[in-house]
Enzyme design. Structure first.
Site, short mmCIF file in Angstrom:
data_model
loop_
_atom_site.label_atom_id
_atom_site.label_comp_id
_atom_site.label_asym_id
_atom_site.label_seq_id
_atom_site.Cartn_x
_atom_site.Cartn_y
_atom_site.Cartn_z
N LYS A 34 47.87 44.75 30.03
CA LYS A 34 46.67 44.25 30.69
C LYS A 34 46.07 45.33 31.57
CE LYS A 34 46.66 41.48 34.38
NZ LYS A 34 45.64 42.07 35.32
N ASP A 61 40.98 42.79 31.25
CA ASP A 61 40.85 41.71 32.22
C ASP A 61 39.77 42.07 33.24
OD1 ASP A 61 41.33 39.52 33.88
OD2 ASP A 61 43.02 40.49 34.90
N ASP A 66 27.90 37.21 34.59
CA ASP A 66 26.55 37.70 34.81
C ASP A 66 25.62 36.86 33.95
OD1 ASP A 66 24.31 39.49 35.36
OD2 ASP A 66 25.79 41.03 35.80
N THR A 120 43.47 31.99 41.21
CA THR A 120 44.65 31.41 41.85
C THR A 120 44.64 31.59 43.36
OG1 THR A 120 45.86 33.47 41.41
CG2 THR A 120 46.10 31.69 39.81
N ARG A 211 55.24 43.10 38.41
CA ARG A 211 56.29 43.77 39.16
C ARG A 211 57.70 43.64 38.63
NH1 ARG A 211 54.70 41.77 45.08
NH2 ARG A 211 54.08 39.97 43.81
#
Length: 237
Positions: A34, A61, A66, A120, A211
């Site tokens: 990503k 991503d 717009d 989120t 991570r």
């Protein structure tokens, strides 16, 4: 690509040097990648093409949001890079999402097109500031339904939303889930943690993991451990 890995490794880096060092330790048969706003702004389209040339499925991503024509042209440009998946923001509305889908459909190597519903980081108070009284979970469900009605391939969703969206939107709607913690990872101060296996069982199709892989002493070993954890589930989806 000869396989369809369920793990998307988030390249959340500020420079191509740092991202390239990680990518060199991975395998395009074992994961997708990503590329978000920070790295894309620093590295540019040519670097995305470089990743595609190495055999990686790339999820671009950038959450396009717009006017319809601008988003359609941006999606067309993304498809020309050879990416596997691109996304728009569902709050752009029906006309924008439909224009994006029509542009994607007209490309020779059509990528998947998905929508972000509610970030989120946003809670009920944030939505109220925008004049939206609907609870975040309800807004997610409504926007996912809107994306589906515009014939997008799916949405980004939290693991907690995957089960209800799978039930409401059917088996062919693609659910991409970020924020996954492997079973072996520390939960720290988080209470609502879902493992890769749990997320797939809930209905997720692809898992965005950062991570736990990118900061591991051996990223490839960490990736393989997660793949082992989801093997019987992921291979059946």
């Amino acid at each position: 690509m000869t396989s369809d890995p369920k793990i998307i490794v988030a390249l959340d880096y500020a420079t191509t040097e740092a991202a390239s060092a990680l990518v060199a330790r991975l395998d395009p048969q074992l994961c997708k990648l990503k590329v978000g706003k920070e790295l894309f702004t620093a590295a540019g389209p040519a670097w995305v093409e470089h990743l595609v040339g190495q055999g990686y499925g790339v999820f671009l991503d950038l959450k396009f949001h717009d006017i319809p024509h601008t988003v359609a042209q941006a999606c067309k440009a993304a498809a020309a890079l050879g990416v596997w998946m691109v996304n728009v923001h569902a709050l752009g509305g029906r006309a924008m999402m439909s224009a994006a889908r029509e542009a994607i459909d007209a490309t020779p190597n059509r990528p998947k097109l998905i929508a972000v519903t509610v970030l989120t980081s946003m809670g009920a108070n944030d939505l109220a500031d925008l004049g939206i009284s609907e609870a975040p979970q309800q807004l997610v469900r409504r926007l996912a339904g809107l994306a589906h009605s515009c014939h997008l391939d799916g949405v980004v969703c939290s693991a907690q939303e995957a089960a209800v969206l799978r039930q409401e939107q059917g088996p062919d709607f693609c659910l991409v889930t970020p924020g996954i913690r492997p079973a072996s990872a520390a939960k720290d101060d988080q209470n609502r943690v879902m493992t890769p296996a749990e997320a797939l069982r809930a209905g997720s199709n692809y898992l965005v993991i950062g991570r736990p892989i990118t900061q591991a002493p051996d990223p490839l070993q960490a990736l393989q451990a997660i793949r082992q954890e989801i093997a019987t589930i992921g291979d059946s989806k």
